[in-house]
Design an enzyme around this catalytic site. Sequence first.
Site, PDB file in Angstrom:
ATOM      1  N   SER A 252       0.844  -1.194   0.000  1.00 17.45           N
ATOM      2  CA  SER A 252       0.000   0.000   0.000  1.00 17.45           C
ATOM      3  C   SER A 252       0.883   1.249   0.000  1.00 17.45           C
ATOM      4  CB  SER A 252      -0.921  -0.003   1.220  1.00 17.45           C
ATOM      5  OG  SER A 252      -0.152   0.091   2.405  1.00 17.45           O
ATOM      6  N   TYR A 253       0.231   2.396  -0.109  1.00 16.49           N
ATOM      7  CA  TYR A 253       0.953   3.668  -0.195  1.00 16.49           C
ATOM      8  C   TYR A 253       1.905   3.827   0.996  1.00 16.49           C
ATOM      9  CZ  TYR A 253       1.769   8.647  -0.847  1.00 16.49           C
ATOM     10  OH  TYR A 253       2.355   9.863  -1.045  1.00 16.49           O
TER      11      TYR A 253
END
Length: 80
Positions: free
Chosen positions: A20-21
């Site tokens: 994820s980010y």
Amino acid sequence: ISSGRTMDIAEKLYQQGFLSYPRTETDKFKDGFDLAALINEQAGHPEWGGFARELQAGGFQWPRDGGHDDQAHPPIHPLK
């Protein structure tokens, strides 16, 4: 490994869809976040799938909440 190198690696994993980010300050998952789906995704992996299966078998505990939520991204977590 330096923090800069760590972020370089995390950014590449993000760009390849594995993570994820990575540039988030959030360190708590919102209520209802489907962590079970993330664990299920990892259960078949030859290296760490056994750990994921232990979590599926009752070893899972919801992560403790941190003190930060940037309201834009969840905490860093694996995607595939």
